[in-house]
Design a protein around this motif. Structure first.
Motif, mmCIF file in Angstrom:
data_model
loop_
_atom_site.group_PDB
_atom_site.id
_atom_site.type_symbol
_atom_site.label_atom_id
_atom_site.label_comp_id
_atom_site.label_asym_id
_atom_site.label_seq_id
_atom_site.Cartn_x
_atom_site.Cartn_y
_atom_site.Cartn_z
ATOM 1 N N TYR A 167 -19.265 45.743 -54.004
ATOM 2 C CA TYR A 167 -19.628 45.967 -55.409
ATOM 3 C C TYR A 167 -21.123 45.742 -55.603
ATOM 4 O O TYR A 167 -21.701 44.810 -55.043
ATOM 5 N N GLU A 219 -22.963 48.788 -61.142
ATOM 6 C CA GLU A 219 -21.888 49.741 -60.857
ATOM 7 C C GLU A 219 -20.882 49.765 -62.012
ATOM 8 O O GLU A 219 -20.521 48.726 -62.562
ATOM 9 N N GLU A 226 -18.142 47.103 -65.807
ATOM 10 C CA GLU A 226 -19.493 47.152 -65.250
ATOM 11 C C GLU A 226 -19.761 45.844 -64.526
ATOM 12 O O GLU A 226 -19.465 44.757 -65.048
#
Length: 344
Positions: free
Chosen positions: A197, A201, A289
């Motif tokens: 991650y 993102e 997010e």
């Protein structure tokens, strides 16, 4: 002398007051079964004793949001029975896991008051602490609610607490014994670990759930949340019962499994807003997010700071939350900022 409880109004609160909430609640496996029936919840650590033991725990704790809902429900008769709206959260920390058989109690300290300009309501800030039967803290968080006034009158001196923008990484509590060194990604359902991650993102969780009247009513009763707006359709001009905001939180958290299956435990609540009301018939979708990342001292355990956004019906899946006026767009239901533990 009246024997019924009309609920507290804005003028009934004093900064520094500590409220001891009724009624103690012993939670067992029935709460887990109902929670997993009401929401598409399937994170492995909260589903399987065997998986939890792989991760160093004696058996599977109840879902972190079961802790939240149970503690929250205790506070409603004293804090939000006459609330117009539940406005936000901050400084939330899960300290001790909730195990089947634990008994939950809760207290709240009033830490802020501010009357609204219309003189008919005001904002009340409380810091709520849930404890188990051993006196150990399960969960602590701040929330603020808009509460009706009983009658017009002089405004109290405003006290607005200063709250942290986020729970510091060093203040996150990892459950004793938690160890993700032997984590089984196949059983968990996804291969994605902490390093997969990236900050910034955005993950579209794809799936949606249409809110049913019967399910949200059952959920609200399960958590012993007695707020009138969730039950009495005559309290709103449109004749509709407002969906408990925590119901939306749990729906969104469960939907986030698709893309965040390994974000196993919630340990921090940095902030949150119930941006717009939700009603039966609305279809909830969500996206996340990645806001931040951190390692912890526990073996193989990392933390992700996530922004979880729930939208209704045809709302955008892209991170557009507010209009040019700074207000949340009408399709946004929830904007939640939290820390979760994930294998490194």
């Amino acid at each position: 002398m009246t024997k019924t409880n009309p609920g507290r109004f804005f003028e009934d609160y004093e900064v520094g007051e500590v409220i001891r909430h009724a009624v103690p609640r012993t939670v067992k496996m029935g709460e887990r079964a109902l929670y997993h029936a009401l929401y598409p919840a399937r994170h492995a650590l909260h589903s399987s004793d065997a998986f939890a033991q792989i991760c160093g725990l004696p058996f599977s704790p109840l879902d972190d949001l079961v802790t939240f809902h149970t503690v929250f429900g205790k506070t409603v008769p004293d804090v939000s029975l006459n609330a117009v709206a539940n406005l936000g959260y901050a400084e939330g920390r899960w300290i001790t896991p909730l195990w089947p058989g634990d008994t939950v109690t809760a207290t709240s300290e009033v830490i802020g008051l501010k009357q609204n300009s219309n003189g008919r309501s005001g904002i009340v800030w409380v810091r709520t602490t849930g404890r188990n039967q051993h006196g150990e803290t399960l969960l602590s968080y701040v929330r603020w609610v808009m509460v009706r006034r009983r009658a017009e009158g002089p405004a109290p001196e405003p006290v607005v607490p200063e709250l942290a923008a986020a729970v510091a990484v060093e203040d996150l509590v990892v459950p004793e014994g938690l160890n993700f060194k032997g984590y089984d990604f196949g059983l968990a359902g996804e291969p994605h670990r902490w390093g997969d991650y990236a900050v910034g993102e955005v993950i579209d969780h794809v799936d949606g759930v249409t809110v049913e009247e019967a399910e949200h009513m059952m959920a609200t009763r399960l958590w012993q949340n007695t707020a009138k707006v969730h039950f009495d359709a005559t309290l709103r001009e449109d004749g509709r019962r407002l969906i408990y905001g925590g119901h939306v939180i749990s729906l969104a958290r469960a939907l986030s499994f698709n893309g965040l299956a390994n974000a196993q435990m919630i340990v921090g609540l940095n902030g949150g807003a119930h941006a717009n009301p939700c009603f039966a018939g609305d279809t909830v979708r969500c996206w996340s997010e990645v806001l931040d990342k951190a390692e912890t001292a526990a073996p193989g355990v990392g933390a992700l700071r996530l922004r979880l956004v729930a939208v209704k019906d045809g709302g955008e899946s892209a991170p557009t939350l507010k209009g040019s006026d700074g207000k949340y767009l009408p399709h946004v239901l929830l904007d939640l900022d939290y820390w979760a533990l994930i294998p490194l």
